[in-house]
Motif scaffolding. Structure first.
Motif, PDB file in Angstrom:
ATOM      1  N   UNK A 282       0.664  -1.240   0.062  1.00 55.45           N
ATOM      2  CA  UNK A 282      -0.237  -0.116   0.029  1.00 55.45           C
ATOM      3  C   UNK A 282       0.981   1.316   0.014  1.00 55.45           C
ATOM      4  N   UNK A 283       1.727   1.016   0.765  1.00 63.05           N
ATOM      5  CA  UNK A 283       2.930   2.315   0.782  1.00 63.05           C
ATOM      6  C   UNK A 283       3.404   2.610  -0.692  1.00 63.05           C
ATOM      7  N   UNK A 284       3.759   1.621  -1.302  1.00 66.27           N
ATOM      8  CA  UNK A 284       4.331   1.839  -2.680  1.00 66.27           C
ATOM      9  C   UNK A 284       3.161   2.632  -3.579  1.00 66.27           C
ATOM     10  N   UNK A 285       1.918   2.070  -3.562  1.00 67.37           N
ATOM     11  CA  UNK A 285       1.058   2.775  -4.346  1.00 67.37           C
ATOM     12  C   UNK A 285       0.882   4.259  -4.033  1.00 67.37           C
ATOM     13  N   UNK A 286       1.050   4.427  -2.555  1.00 64.10           N
ATOM     14  CA  UNK A 286       0.726   5.943  -2.246  1.00 64.10           C
ATOM     15  C   UNK A 286       2.104   6.634  -2.761  1.00 64.10           C
ATOM     16  N   UNK A 287       3.162   6.199  -2.730  1.00 62.43           N
ATOM     17  CA  UNK A 287       4.373   6.646  -3.316  1.00 62.43           C
ATOM     18  C   UNK A 287       4.104   7.083  -4.801  1.00 62.43           C
ATOM     19  N   UNK A 288       3.901   6.140  -5.694  1.00 69.01           N
ATOM     20  CA  UNK A 288       3.493   6.320  -7.111  1.00 69.01           C
ATOM     21  C   UNK A 288       2.585   7.461  -7.244  1.00 69.01           C
ATOM     22  N   UNK A 289       1.576   7.363  -6.304  1.00 69.03           N
ATOM     23  CA  UNK A 289       0.430   8.479  -6.526  1.00 69.03           C
ATOM     24  C   UNK A 289       1.340   9.867  -6.327  1.00 69.03           C
ATOM     25  N   UNK A 290       1.934   9.790  -5.247  1.00 69.36           N
ATOM     26  CA  UNK A 290       2.657  11.159  -4.965  1.00 69.36           C
ATOM     27  C   UNK A 290       3.783  11.678  -5.968  1.00 69.36           C
TER      28      UNK A 290
ATOM     29  N   UNK B 221       3.662  10.804  -9.153  1.00 68.60           N
ATOM     30  CA  UNK B 221       2.478  11.120 -10.309  1.00 68.60           C
ATOM     31  C   UNK B 221       2.131  12.582 -10.221  1.00 68.60           C
ATOM     32  N   UNK B 222       1.652  13.097  -8.902  1.00 68.63           N
ATOM     33  CA  UNK B 222       1.266  14.421  -8.805  1.00 68.63           C
ATOM     34  C   UNK B 222       2.490  15.407  -8.857  1.00 68.63           C
ATOM     35  N   UNK B 223       3.569  15.088  -8.338  1.00 66.21           N
ATOM     36  CA  UNK B 223       4.689  15.760  -8.445  1.00 66.21           C
ATOM     37  C   UNK B 223       5.120  16.242  -9.862  1.00 66.21           C
ATOM     38  N   UNK B 224       5.105  14.892 -10.496  1.00 65.62           N
ATOM     39  CA  UNK B 224       5.545  15.265 -12.089  1.00 65.62           C
ATOM     40  C   UNK B 224       4.546  15.948 -12.714  1.00 65.62           C
ATOM     41  N   UNK B 225       3.299  15.731 -12.540  1.00 62.63           N
ATOM     42  CA  UNK B 225       2.223  16.531 -13.145  1.00 62.63           C
ATOM     43  C   UNK B 225       2.165  17.989 -12.672  1.00 62.63           C
ATOM     44  N   UNK B 226       2.597  18.437 -11.806  1.00 60.58           N
ATOM     45  CA  UNK B 226       2.610  19.706 -11.236  1.00 60.58           C
ATOM     46  C   UNK B 226       3.690  20.282 -11.951  1.00 60.58           C
ATOM     47  N   UNK B 227       4.897  19.514 -11.939  1.00 56.10           N
ATOM     48  CA  UNK B 227       6.055  20.061 -12.808  1.00 56.10           C
ATOM     49  C   UNK B 227       6.061  20.279 -14.023  1.00 56.10           C
ATOM     50  N   UNK B 228       5.167  19.305 -14.570  1.00 59.71           N
ATOM     51  CA  UNK B 228       5.285  19.274 -16.144  1.00 59.71           C
ATOM     52  C   UNK B 228       4.284  20.434 -16.588  1.00 59.71           C
ATOM     53  N   UNK B 229       3.174  20.737 -15.848  1.00 62.22           N
ATOM     54  CA  UNK B 229       2.160  21.733 -16.177  1.00 62.22           C
ATOM     55  C   UNK B 229       2.682  23.235 -15.699  1.00 62.22           C
TER      56      UNK B 229
END
Length: 56
Positions: free
Chosen positions: A1-9, A11-19
């Protein structure tokens, strides 16, 4: 479960930087792909749990 939460984190960071950053649209795309991968991984884990629960 921690791995999934890390992946979501990630993804959000990459999305914000990319936007926000100019010329880094590919990071937004990578963020979306990582987010979708985490959703698929969560769905697979959740599906496995429900099958085990039904077999009892």
């Amino acid at each position: 479960m921690a791995f999934v939460l890390f992946l979501i984190l990630v993804a959000v960071a990459l999305g914000i930087i990319g936007a926000v950053a100019k010329g880094l649209f590919y990071l937004l795309i990578i963020g979306v792909v990582v987010f979708l991968a985490s959703l698929v991984l969560t769905g697979m884990r959740w599906g496995r749990r429900s099958r085990h629960h039904l077999l009892r």
